[in-house]
Write a protein that holds these residues in place. Structure first.
Motif, mmCIF file in Angstrom:
data_model
loop_
_atom_site.group_PDB
_atom_site.id
_atom_site.type_symbol
_atom_site.label_atom_id
_atom_site.label_comp_id
_atom_site.label_asym_id
_atom_site.label_seq_id
_atom_site.Cartn_x
_atom_site.Cartn_y
_atom_site.Cartn_z
ATOM 1 N N ASN A 223 -5.761 6.301 -1.972
ATOM 2 C CA ASN A 223 -6.676 6.954 -1.661
ATOM 3 C C ASN A 223 -6.438 8.179 -2.386
ATOM 4 O O ASN A 223 -5.874 9.320 -2.039
ATOM 5 C CB ASN A 223 -6.496 7.264 -0.198
ATOM 6 N N HIS B 145 -9.676 -1.765 -0.365
ATOM 7 C CA HIS B 145 -8.547 -0.989 -0.684
ATOM 8 C C HIS B 145 -7.725 -1.901 -1.643
ATOM 9 O O HIS B 145 -6.577 -1.670 -2.168
ATOM 10 C CB HIS B 145 -7.597 -0.821 0.605
ATOM 11 N N THR C 197 0.914 -1.252 0.131
ATOM 12 C CA THR C 197 -0.071 0.187 0.086
ATOM 13 C C THR C 197 0.768 1.324 0.000
ATOM 14 O O THR C 197 1.824 1.115 0.653
ATOM 15 C CB THR C 197 -0.879 0.139 1.360
#
Ligand SMILES: Cc1ncc(COP(=O)(O)O)c(C=O)c1O
Length: 441
Positions: A188, A364, A157
């Motif tokens: 994000n 995610h 991530t």
């Protein structure tokens, strides 16, 4: 034969969906072709193929001529621009067509770089495809400083703290991917756009990998630029750039003198691939019909009849609403397949999955997975799967910083298995069976 799983996990009519894509019916070496290579390029529905050949058969012409086929071409391009505008939620004059995302990004980075020099900084990420890295890094030749945000190696991530640290008052642009085309992480980007704006910098979003999996809304993101490639979301091989109108007007494109100064055409180099633009319109038509079908479960003609008789559920009023409905419907299907795929992969001895593997965090990630299996190179696995009709990919997929950082570049990268909404649970199960067999033989 109807696809058995369709009622259990999703409202998607997979039988109808798969019937739209002629290539899905192929047999390879006696095995049904199973397309798990969507991240490299998706298959196209029949209407896209027909739109391309119909354009060449009937309207093949250059733009701006004072005659029938040229006017039809102008009209068709305008319609395709409006269609992609609905796909991304922007106006038609904020859409620039180009050969692919890479060339559009080089063109835009050259134009943005005209005004940059020593003291200016650009923030990139090490998770991104090289097409959202090298075009910006090339601005080092103008004295621009390039910074690259790290990712967390444990789950691949983006390290948002590192990204936030890298953005300073010197930052002029932040370029980030919406989703990783290797490990499948969804970033994000709304927060990245906010951080960039807060520092007075522009935001440039590479949505190539995200587009087939999630709804894009450039207005809600409030990004300055967003790029995607239609061949990754069931259209032809072309790229699309969204830019806020103010930037298209303000920035100076490199262009030939006779080309118009009007936006967005002044950003488009030479003669475009008109037949593919016709295909892009048909691709958005596909998304629209998918959305209208999932709402009512009926074809448009049947729906009209049902509406007359008061039997139909309320349906999307606009093309955009239908696209939203399509995404809402494919999401649970892709999610269910991803859960099955990752659980099955993790059960294979010697397999290492790179990226988010905890189902509770699957919001995610998208339906793209990469693995390595002890004792087997990715190329060997992809080749053996390919012989059995499963189309996967090996290597780095141009996510070069990622494979270098994870130290797998010298080992042949990863095996990538990517799902699209036209895949089925049964395909996932069969691929897992084949992979298990290959590694235990
Ligand atoms: C995430 C991502 N960005 C950019 C690109 C480059 O796109 P194009 O082939 O349209 O230049 C790709 C292609 O695989 C990609 O997956």
């Amino acid at each position: 034969m109807p696809i058995a799983e369709q009622a259990s996990s999703t409202s998607l009519d997979l039988t109808w969906i798969r019937s739209q894509f002629p290539s899905l019916a192929q047999i390879v070496n006696g095995h049904p072709a199973t397309f798990l290579d969507g991240p490299g390029g998706t298959q196209v529905p029949r209407r896209v193929i027909d739109a391309i050949s119909d354009y060449l058969a009937q309207d093949n012409a250059n733009t701006g001529g004072a005659y029938h086929t040229s006017r039809n071409t102008d009209r068709m391009i305008a319609e395709a621009r409006a269609a992609i505008g609905d796909f991304l939620n922007c106006d038609a004059d904020e859409i620039v067509f180009g050969a692919n995302m890479t060339s559009l990004t080089y063109a835009m980075s050259r134009a943005i770089g005209r005004d940059l020099g020593p003291g200016d900084e650009i923030v990139l990420t090490l998770l991104d495809h090289d097409a959202n890295f090298s075009p910006w890094k090339a601005l080092e030749e103008k004295g621009v400083t390039i910074r690259a945000a790290k990712f967390n190696p444990a789950d691949c991530t983006l390290d948002m703290h590192d990204l936030a640290r890298q953005i300073t008052s010197h930052t002029r642009l932040v370029a980030v991917g919406y989703a990783s085309n290797a490990v499948g992480t969804i970033n994000n980007v709304k927060e990245v756009v906010r951080l960039a704006r807060q520092a007075g910098a522009l935001s440039y979003i590479d949505a190539v990998h995200y587009a087939p999996h999630g709804l894009i809304d450039v207005r809600a993101l409030d990004c300055d630029f967003l790029v995607c490639s239609t061949y990754k979301f069931f259209g032809p091989h072309m790229g699309v750039l969204y830019s806020k109108r103010e930037h298209l007007k303000r920035l100076r494109p490199y262009k030939v003198r006779p080309n118009t100064n009007n936006i967005p055409q002044c950003w488009e180099w030479g003669t475009l691939n008109h037949e593919c633009i016709a295909g892009i319109k048909a691709c958005v038509d596909y998304w629209e019909e998918l959305g209208r079908r999932v709402e009512t479960g009926l074809a448009p003609s049947e729906r009209r009849q049902a509406e007359c008789e008061g039997r139909a559920k309320p349906s999307a009023a606009t093309r955009r609403e239908a696209i939203v409905a399509a995404h809402q419907a494919i999401h649970p299907h892709e999610r269910a397949m991803t859960e099955k795929l990752i659980a099955g992969l993790l059960a294979i001895p010697g397999l290492k999955l790179y990226g988010i593997s905890d189902p509770r965090r699957f919001d995610h990630r998208c339906a793209t997975t990469v693995v390595r299996i002890e004792g087997h190179t990715p190329l060997e696995l992809a080749t053996k799967l390919g012989e059995r009709g499963f189309f996967t990919w090996d290597g780095n997929y141009y996510a070069l910083n990622l494979t270098e950082q994870l130290d797998v570049e010298r080992l042949g990268g990863f095996l990538r298995i990517g799902l699209a909404h036209y895949n089925t649970m049964e395909e996932v199960e069969r691929m897992l069976g084949a992979l298990r067999e290959i590694v235990t033989l």
